[in-house]
Scaffold this active site. Sequence first.
Site, PDB file in Angstrom:
ATOM      1  N   ARG A 122       0.811  -1.234   0.000  1.00 24.72           N
ATOM      2  CA  ARG A 122       0.000   0.000   0.000  1.00 24.72           C
ATOM      3  C   ARG A 122       0.835   1.271   0.000  1.00 24.72           C
ATOM      4  O   ARG A 122       0.313   2.361  -0.219  1.00 24.72           O
ATOM      5  CB  ARG A 122      -0.932   0.015   1.209  1.00 24.72           C
ATOM      6  N   ARG A 143     -14.128  24.336   9.310  1.00 25.83           N
ATOM      7  CA  ARG A 143     -14.132  23.608   8.041  1.00 25.83           C
ATOM      8  C   ARG A 143     -15.247  24.028   7.092  1.00 25.83           C
ATOM      9  O   ARG A 143     -15.519  23.338   6.113  1.00 25.83           O
ATOM     10  CB  ARG A 143     -14.211  22.104   8.314  1.00 25.83           C
TER      11      ARG A 143
END
Length: 235
Positions: free
Chosen positions: A162, A189
């Site tokens: 990975r 955010r």
Amino acid sequence: MEFRSDVVVELIKSAASDADVLWAARVSTKGESSLAEIEADPERSKGLINFLMRDRHGTPFEHSSMTFYVKAPIFVFREFMRHRTFSYNEESGRYRKLDPVFYVPGPERKLVQEGKPGKYVFVDGTPEQHKLVTEATKESYRQSYRAYLEMLEAGVAREVARTVLPVGLYSSMYATCNARALMNFLSLRTQREDSAFPSFPQREIEMVAEKMEEQWAALMPLTHAAFEANGRVCP
């Protein structure tokens, strides 16, 4: 391979209501309250929540719980996990083969940054820039996932293979928080003109935040209204 430009946010379970805030606030002066008492005077309840929000008495907003399922690019999660008041569990590339689902910015994604950090804006890119971004990211994804598969087929451990995968790969997680933690997340955010303090979030995490806010507002409408009325400041 799958290329997409959206995010998924689902409210999996919740124990969150405006009554949770009211019970927690009133115990300091009245002891235990009943739901009937809270519902008997809704304007007074609305006023109390607004007072708590305005004067930043934050702990009553912690007596709630929401668990969201989020599917988004890994780079979104790296920003998300700066919010340590959430609890997280993310899918693991050590224990499962990761699916080839990758983020490619959509045509509405602004590509060009102007100004300087703390005082910059993003503007639309040219058709040529969008074409470049789309083609370059897709080719990079194809190459990295091909290398990932080659290592897996050669018997290399998933946790090693990975390492070639990019942060544009989609991952999924459960994120659990209370209303106070969520308000802190939303204040940072999301970008709103009526916010007391300006914020400049990356668009992809703002997409997640907008979906979370919509679902939270349905659970705690009085709390959400007070949050907006008081400059979207976490109490």
